[in-house]
Design an enzyme around this catalytic site. Structure first.
Site, PDB file in Angstrom:
ATOM      1  N   ARG A  12     -19.111 -30.457 -60.361  1.00 22.47           N
ATOM      2  CA  ARG A  12     -19.169 -31.060 -59.042  1.00 22.47           C
ATOM      3  C   ARG A  12     -20.572 -31.648 -58.872  1.00 22.47           C
ATOM      4  NH1 ARG A  12     -16.743 -25.918 -58.249  1.00 22.47           N
ATOM      5  NH2 ARG A  12     -14.590 -26.028 -57.491  1.00 22.47           N
ATOM      6  N   ARG A  14     -15.433 -35.882 -62.968  1.00 24.06           N
ATOM      7  CA  ARG A  14     -14.866 -34.524 -63.053  1.00 24.06           C
ATOM      8  C   ARG A  14     -13.376 -34.590 -63.362  1.00 24.06           C
ATOM      9  NH1 ARG A  14     -15.458 -29.123 -61.173  1.00 24.06           N
ATOM     10  NH2 ARG A  14     -13.857 -28.401 -59.724  1.00 24.06           N
ATOM     11  N   HIS A  68     -12.080 -23.555 -60.155  1.00 25.19           N
ATOM     12  CA  HIS A  68     -11.098 -23.538 -59.078  1.00 25.19           C
ATOM     13  C   HIS A  68     -10.797 -22.103 -58.660  1.00 25.19           C
ATOM     14  CE1 HIS A  68      -9.301 -27.778 -60.057  1.00 25.19           C
ATOM     15  NE2 HIS A  68     -10.377 -27.841 -59.301  1.00 25.19           N
ATOM     16  N   LYS A  89     -18.920 -23.773 -55.986  1.00 30.81           N
ATOM     17  CA  LYS A  89     -18.283 -23.781 -54.676  1.00 30.81           C
ATOM     18  C   LYS A  89     -17.944 -22.363 -54.257  1.00 30.81           C
ATOM     19  CE  LYS A  89     -14.620 -26.265 -52.214  1.00 30.81           C
ATOM     20  NZ  LYS A  89     -13.512 -27.239 -52.369  1.00 30.81           N
ATOM     21  N   TYR A 115      -3.788 -32.116 -62.418  1.00 31.33           N
ATOM     22  CA  TYR A 115      -4.112 -32.729 -63.701  1.00 31.33           C
ATOM     23  C   TYR A 115      -2.908 -32.779 -64.641  1.00 31.33           C
ATOM     24  CZ  TYR A 115      -8.734 -32.317 -61.834  1.00 31.33           C
ATOM     25  OH  TYR A 115      -9.819 -32.439 -61.007  1.00 31.33           O
ATOM     26  N   HIS A 133     -16.894 -37.504 -58.633  1.00 35.17           N
ATOM     27  CA  HIS A 133     -15.697 -36.669 -58.752  1.00 35.17           C
ATOM     28  C   HIS A 133     -14.696 -37.275 -59.730  1.00 35.17           C
ATOM     29  CE1 HIS A 133     -14.534 -32.881 -56.994  1.00 35.17           C
ATOM     30  NE2 HIS A 133     -13.281 -33.263 -56.969  1.00 35.17           N
TER      31      HIS A 133
END
Length: 292
Positions: free
Chosen positions: A151, A244, A268, A175, A277, A241
Site C-alpha cells: 500500500r 498493488r 488482507h 493497515k 483477483y 494501488h
C-alpha cells in the site's frame, strides 16, 4: 464543548488506547476536518459539539455527494468515520444518543480491479532518469510497489531496518496496525541494494524527503502518473494501488500462488478481500481449460 475539542479527544483515543496506525489516524483527521469546515461555513461561527446531529450529518453527506462528487467508496469511508466518532462520543457520555448509528453506507459496485501488464510496468520504469538521485529513488519505489504489492502508506513508512538483510521486507505500519513479512524478489534485492549503496540521506526512513521524514502519499501518486504519461499510458489508469493490483494479479495468473498466500502477502484481514483477483482474461481461462 467545542467540536474541535471532541475531535482531539477522539484522535487521542485512537492513538493511545487503540494504537491505530498513523495513516489510519490521518484519514480520520481529514474526514472530520472536512466535516468541521462544512459546519463552520454553514453556521458562520465556531462549531459546538451540540451543533452535530443526524440532520446536519445527512446534509453534509448530500453536499459531499452532489457538490464534491465523492465516489461511493469515499462516501462509505466518511460514513464509517462519522459512525466511529459518534460511537466514541456516546460511550464517553458526550452525546445522549448515537444518532450516526442510523446512517447506512452506500453499496459499492463490484468491478474488476485495474492492473498493468509486466510490459507496461517495464515501460513506466524505463522512463525514470537513473542518473539523478531522485530518479533512482523513484525507480526503487516503483519496483518495490510492483514486486512487493505494498500500500502507498506502507511504502512511505518503510525504514532502512525493514530491509536490512535484503532478504525480506518487514511491514510494520500495515493497515490496522498489523505487521507482516514479504519475501523479497531477486530483482528487488538488487534494486534496493544498489539504492541503499547510493543513498544520500541518514534518515531512518528508506524513502525520505529532503527533511528526513517520509515522503507524502500525494508525492507517490503524482510520481506514478508522471511516469505513466512519459510511457504513453493513460495516467487516469495508473495509481499506486494499481501497482498493488498488478502484483496480486500476476501472482494469481501465474498459477503458482493460491489465494490464501496472496491474502497474507497483501495483508488482507480476510480472504474475501482477495477474491477480486480471481478476475481473469479470456486467454487465461482458455489456458486453464486446455490443461484439462
Amino acid at each position: 464543548m467545542l467540536f474541535s475539542d471532541a475531535v482531539e479527544a477522539f484522535i487521542n483515543f485512537l492513538t493511545i488506547e487503540l494504537q491505530r496506525s498513523p495513516y489510519t489516524i490521518d484519514g480520520y483527521k481529514k474526514d472530520l476536518k472536512y466535516f468541521q469546515n462544512y459546519l463552520q461555513k454553514s453556521l458562520g461561527r465556531y462549531v459546538l459539539l451540540s451543533d452535530c446531529n443526524i440532520f446536519i450529518i445527512r446534509k453534509y453527506l448530500l453536499y459531499a455527494k452532489k457538490e464534491k462528487n465523492y465516489s461511493p467508496r469515499t462516501m462509505m469511508r466518511n460514513i464509517a468515520t462519522l459512525k466511529s466518532f459518534c460511537k466514541f462520543l456516546f460511550l464517553e457520555g458526550l452525546i445522549n444518543e448515537n444518532f450516526a448509528d442510523r446512517l447506512h453506507a452506500p453499496k459499492i459496485p463490484e468491478g474488476m480491479p485495474r492492473y498493468l501488464s509486466k510490459e507496461e510496468i517495464q515501460k513506466i520504469c524505463k522512463c525514470v532518469d537513473l542518473s539523478t538521485y531522485s530518479g533512482l529513488r523513484d525507480y526503487t519505489m516503483l519496483m518495490t510497489m510492483y514486486y512487493a504489492g505494498l500500500r502507498v502508506s506502507e511504502l512511505v513508512h518503510l525504514a532502512v531496518n525493514d530491509v536490512a538483510e535484503l532478504h525480506d521486507l518487514s511491514i510494520r505500519q500495515g493497515k490496522g496496525g498489523k505487521c507482516r513479512i514479504i519475501p523479497m524478489h531477486n530483482e528487488l534485492q538488487k534494486v534496493i541494494g544498489y539504492y541503499i549503496a547510493k543513498r544520500l540521506s541518514t534518515s531512518k526512513y528508506l524513502f525520505p524527503n529532503k527533511n528526513g521524514v517520509p515522503l507524502s502519499t500525494q508525492y507517490i501518486r503524482k510520481m506514478v502518473k508522471k511516469y505513466a504519461v512519459k510511457a504513453g499510458i493513460d495516467p487516469a489508469q495508473v495509481t499506486p494501488h494499481v501497482f498493488r493490483h498488478s502484483f496480486a494479479t500476476m501472482l494469481y495468473k501465474n498459477g503458482q500462488v493460491d489465494l490464501l498466500r496472496i491474502s497474507k502477502l497483501l495483508g488482507h484481514a480476510n480472504l474475501r478481500a482477495t477474491t477480486i483477483y480471481t478476475h481473469t482474461s479470456a486467454d487465461h481461462l482458455r489456458n486453464a481449460i486446455e490443461k484439462l
